[in-house]
Design an enzyme around this catalytic site. Structure first.
Site, PDB file in Angstrom:
ATOM      1  N   LYS A  83       0.902  -1.020  -0.133  1.00 51.71           N
ATOM      2  CA  LYS A  83      -0.145  -0.113   0.112  1.00 51.71           C
ATOM      3  C   LYS A  83       1.036   1.181   0.002  1.00 51.71           C
ATOM      4  O   LYS A  83       1.780   1.262   0.867  1.00 51.71           O
ATOM      5  CB  LYS A  83      -0.903  -0.108   1.172  1.00 51.71           C
ATOM      6  CG  LYS A  83      -2.231   0.670   1.247  1.00 51.71           C
ATOM      7  CD  LYS A  83      -3.009   0.275   2.322  1.00 51.71           C
ATOM      8  CE  LYS A  83      -4.411   0.687   2.480  1.00 51.71           C
ATOM      9  NZ  LYS A  83      -4.902   0.820   4.030  1.00 51.71           N
TER      10      LYS A  83
HETATM   11  C1  E4P Z   1      -8.529   1.628   3.867  1.00 54.44           C
HETATM   12  O1  E4P Z   1      -7.576   1.098   3.457  1.00 54.44           O
HETATM   13  C2  E4P Z   1      -8.182   2.500   5.247  1.00 54.44           C
HETATM   14  O2  E4P Z   1      -7.293   1.622   6.132  1.00 54.44           O
HETATM   15  C3  E4P Z   1      -9.377   2.515   5.812  1.00 54.44           C
HETATM   16  O3  E4P Z   1     -10.488   2.185   4.986  1.00 54.44           O
HETATM   17  C4  E4P Z   1      -9.739   3.989   6.462  1.00 54.44           C
HETATM   18  O4  E4P Z   1     -10.816   4.200   7.085  1.00 54.44           O
HETATM   19  P1  E4P Z   1     -11.046   5.498   8.183  1.00 54.44           P
HETATM   20  O5  E4P Z   1     -11.378   6.563   7.595  1.00 54.44           O
HETATM   21  O6  E4P Z   1     -12.534   4.979   8.857  1.00 54.44           O
HETATM   22  O7  E4P Z   1      -9.805   5.396   8.943  1.00 54.44           O
END
Ligand code: E4P
Length: 217
Positions: A83
Site C-alpha cells: 500500500k
Molecule cells: C483503507 O484502506 C483504510 O485503512 C481505511 O478504510 C480508512 O478508514 P477510516 O477513514 O475510517 O480510518
C-alpha cells in the site's frame, strides 16, 4: 463485490473468514498501532490466515524508500498488496513495484484525477476514502461513481476498493455503483445482517412456536 476487512485484529478476521466473508484484508499504520503488534509479525499471521490480498502500508515518503519498504513487505507472503499513498512519490513507487509483479494498493485517494493517475501507474487497487470525504461535508459516493465511469470509459483494470466505509449505507451504495471491492471494519460487515423487521418477525415466530408446545430436538 469482494469484501476486504479493514483491521489488524486477527481474532476478528478469523471469525469473518470462517464464514467465507473475507476476500482480503487492509491495514494501515493507525490499525497497526491499534493492534499493538509488530507490523511484520501481524501481517504474516494475517497473510497465512486468508487467501486473498493483504494490504500492508509503507511509511516512507520518498519513492526510493517506499520501494525498499514495499519490497520488504512483499516478501512476507505471496498475497501481500503493497500500500502506497497517493502522492507523486507514491505513484513512482507504484509504477516500480507493480512492474516487479507486486500487487499495489494506492491509498488516500480523494479525487477522480488522482485515481486516473494511479491506474496509469499500474495500481492493482485504488482506495478512495468515502467516510473521510463525508467528514468534510463532501459526498464520498460521488467519487466512487466518477472513478467507476472513468475506469470504464478507458478500460482500466485497476480495481476500485471503496475504503473508509463507516456505515451499512456506504456499503450498499458502493455495491450499487459497482465498486469492485469494499473494505470495512468487522462491525460494519456484521451490521449488514441486521434488520428490525427480521427481529420483529423472529419474535412473533418464537412466541407462536412456544404456544404449539412442540420441540424439534
Ligand atoms: C483503507 O484502506 C483504510 O485503512 C481505511 O478504510 C480508512 O478508514 P477510516 O477513514 O475510517 O480510518
Amino acid at each position: 463485490m469482494k469484501f476486504f476487512v479493514d483491521t489488524a485484529e486477527t481474532d476478528q478476521i478469523a471469525e469473518l473468514n470462517d464464514l467465507g466473508m473475507v476476500d482480503g484484508v487492509t491495514t494501515n499504520p493507525s490499525l497497526i498501532l491499534k493492534s499493538g503488534r509488530d507490523i511484520l509479525d501481524v501481517t504474516r499471521e494475517i497473510a497465512d490466515m486468508v487467501a486473498g490480498p493483504v494490504s500492508a502500508e509503507v511509511v516512507a515518503l520518498k519513492a526510493d524508500d517506499m520501494i525498499a519498504e514495499g519490497r520488504k513487505l512483499a516478501k512476507i507472503a505471496d498475497n501481500i498488496a503493497v500500500k502506497v499513498p497517493l502522492t507523486w512519490d507514491g505513484l513512482k513507487a507504484c509504477k516500480v513495484l507493480s512492474g516487479e509483479g507486486n500487487m499495489v494498493n494506492v491509498t488516500l485517494c480523494f479525487s477522480a484525477n488522482q485515481a486516473l493517475l494511479a491506474a496509469k501507474a499500474g495500481a492493482t487497487f485504488i482506495s478512495p476514502f468515502i467516510g473521510r470525504l463525508d467528514d468534510i461535508n463532501l459526498d464520498g459516493m460521488d467519487l466512487i461513481a466518477d472513478i467507476r465511469t472513468i475506469y470504464d470509459n478507458y478500460g482500466f483494470d485497476t480495481e476500485i476498493l471503496a475504503a473508509s466505509i463507516r456505515t451499512v449505507n456506504h456499503a450498499y451504495q458502493a455495491a450499487m455503483i459497482g465498486a469492485d471491492v469494499m473494505t470495512a471494519p468487522p462491525a460494519v460487515i456484521k451490521k449488514m445482517a441486521e434488520h428490525p423487521l427480521t427481529n420483529q418477525g423472529l419474535e412473533t415466530f418464537m412466541a407462536d412456536w412456544a404456544k404449539t408446545g412442540q420441540q424439534i430436538l
